[in-house]
Design an enzyme around this catalytic site. Sequence first.
Site, PDB file in Angstrom:
ATOM      1  N   ASP A 107      41.087  44.398  32.257  1.00 15.48           N
ATOM      2  CA  ASP A 107      41.046  44.506  33.725  1.00 15.48           C
ATOM      3  C   ASP A 107      42.430  44.485  34.362  1.00 15.48           C
ATOM      4  O   ASP A 107      43.282  43.682  33.999  1.00 15.48           O
ATOM      5  CB  ASP A 107      40.217  43.361  34.309  1.00 15.48           C
ATOM      6  CG  ASP A 107      38.742  43.540  34.016  1.00 15.48           C
ATOM      7  OD1 ASP A 107      38.402  44.394  33.171  1.00 15.48           O
ATOM      8  OD2 ASP A 107      37.934  42.837  34.645  1.00 15.48           O
TER       9      ASP A 107
ATOM     10  N   GLY B 280      38.772  49.631  26.062  1.00 16.07           N
ATOM     11  CA  GLY B 280      39.609  50.348  25.094  1.00 16.07           C
ATOM     12  C   GLY B 280      39.338  49.963  23.645  1.00 16.07           C
ATOM     13  O   GLY B 280      40.048  50.415  22.736  1.00 16.07           O
TER      14      GLY B 280
ATOM     15  N   ASP C 205      29.220  48.744  31.291  1.00 16.25           N
ATOM     16  CA  ASP C 205      30.249  47.751  31.019  1.00 16.25           C
ATOM     17  C   ASP C 205      29.782  46.805  29.902  1.00 16.25           C
ATOM     18  O   ASP C 205      28.778  46.105  30.053  1.00 16.25           O
ATOM     19  CB  ASP C 205      30.478  46.997  32.346  1.00 16.25           C
ATOM     20  CG  ASP C 205      31.674  46.084  32.316  1.00 16.25           C
ATOM     21  OD1 ASP C 205      32.241  45.867  31.240  1.00 16.25           O
ATOM     22  OD2 ASP C 205      32.036  45.578  33.400  1.00 16.25           O
TER      23      ASP C 205
HETATM   24  C1  GLA Z   1      34.478  43.828  33.787  1.00 22.93           C
HETATM   25  C2  GLA Z   1      35.047  45.197  34.171  1.00 22.93           C
HETATM   26  C3  GLA Z   1      35.462  45.207  35.631  1.00 22.93           C
HETATM   27  C4  GLA Z   1      34.276  44.841  36.509  1.00 22.93           C
HETATM   28  C5  GLA Z   1      33.724  43.494  36.069  1.00 22.93           C
HETATM   29  C6  GLA Z   1      32.439  43.143  36.785  1.00 22.93           C
HETATM   30  O1  GLA Z   1      35.458  42.831  33.821  1.00 22.93           O
HETATM   31  O2  GLA Z   1      36.128  45.510  33.348  1.00 22.93           O
HETATM   32  O3  GLA Z   1      35.964  46.473  35.997  1.00 22.93           O
HETATM   33  O4  GLA Z   1      33.292  45.838  36.409  1.00 22.93           O
HETATM   34  O5  GLA Z   1      33.426  43.481  34.670  1.00 22.93           O
HETATM   35  O6  GLA Z   1      31.945  41.901  36.380  1.00 22.93           O
END
Ligand code: GLA
Length: 414
Positions: A210, A189, A150
């Site tokens: 998200d 993305g 991430d």
């Molecule tokens: C990002 C990701 C989420 C999650 C959070 C965790 O926002 O997009 O899916 O993994 O981090 O902090």
Amino acid sequence: MKTRFVALLGFLLLVFCLTPAAARQPLLARTPPMGWNSWNHFRSNISDAIIRQQARALVTSGMKAAGYKYVVIDDGWEGFHDAQGVFHSDPRRFPNMKALCDYIHSLGLKVGIHTSPGPTTCAGREASYGHEKQDARTFAHWGIDFVKYDWCSAHKVYKPYQMKAVYKMMSDDLKATGRPILYSLCQYGNQDVWTWGASVGGQMWRTTGDIGPSYDSVVRHGLDENGLEKYAGPGHWNDPDMLEIGNGKLSGDEYRTQMTLWCILAAPLFAGNDLTKMSRAALDTLTNPEVIAIDQDPAGVQGHCALQEALTETWFKPSGKEHHLARDDPRQEGLAEIWVKPLAGGATAVAVFNMEEQTAKIGLDFKQLGLPETVQARDLWLRKSIGTFNKNLVVSVPKHGVILLKVKPAHRSR
Ligand code: GLA
């Protein structure tokens, strides 16, 4: 003859030994991966006990039998890197990560974990920057089967043009461990990741920011994937984020809309609710085998929007009579979308989404949708065949609801 056979066997053995472990790995994610992820419901309030409870519930609820097999521990498990650079889980919440992975494996499930290429995760915990190779080895040693990488704070240490190389580096480090580890890219993305996610070793990549537990959010995340279908296929999938079924206050129709959209999209299916407190309705929505079969269809084709229309033609009046509006009637409002997904063996999944605020009658014109002139149709949510139709079919779709059909070519009945 025998000597030749032994020589051939020796040669094959040599080739096998000389092939790097990475090149020998089986195709991961032949169909879209399925599992559960801790983030949508628990955020970073997770612990060894919570993950074990959820893993057990995945089995006892019947979700495992329906195909959900990865238990993904998202942000919140991380502790610190010690003086030797070894990554440790938070000692209070996750005292023994290897024992937890062993436990999850003993249930016949697989384990996923979250980290970031930046110095910290999005929740501010320790991440993998500067420790990539060693972290990959630690994950493999624990028995991790899935890594969600991430971006989070990586923007502080890398320039945007380095993003691809950064994702490739962790992919190589994971492959070098020799353990098959599914690699899930999460950078929302950016930089049209669908055009390069597979080339850096990803089996799936997030296409959006998200998701949240609201109808608008799930519809936007799903419908926005239209046009990305050529980038998905066996081993590499577009990921519009996790399921919100059982979270928030969506209606049954709205939850079925998300499940249907994700299945039509051949999207990874990661439940994100508390599996220990799931309603019967949420469980039924998550586990309908005929709906899941659309997602998991072996052809691995992502569906697309075949028709988008304002609901100008017909909509249901409370009296039950159809009310016809002209195409340019200023009273027109709302949208319907008809999506199609070609399936292995010549059938097609057809989903009709009603984004309107009332029930709508929506006509399916087979020619316009590229379907055969005469079809046999089955309603997959109701799990029943609805008959043979020639040229068209009209369905009644509830507010914010969906009808999902599987249609097969048929002969016209006399
Ligand atoms: C990002 C990701 C989420 C999650 C959070 C965790 O926002 O997009 O899916 O993994 O981090 O902090």
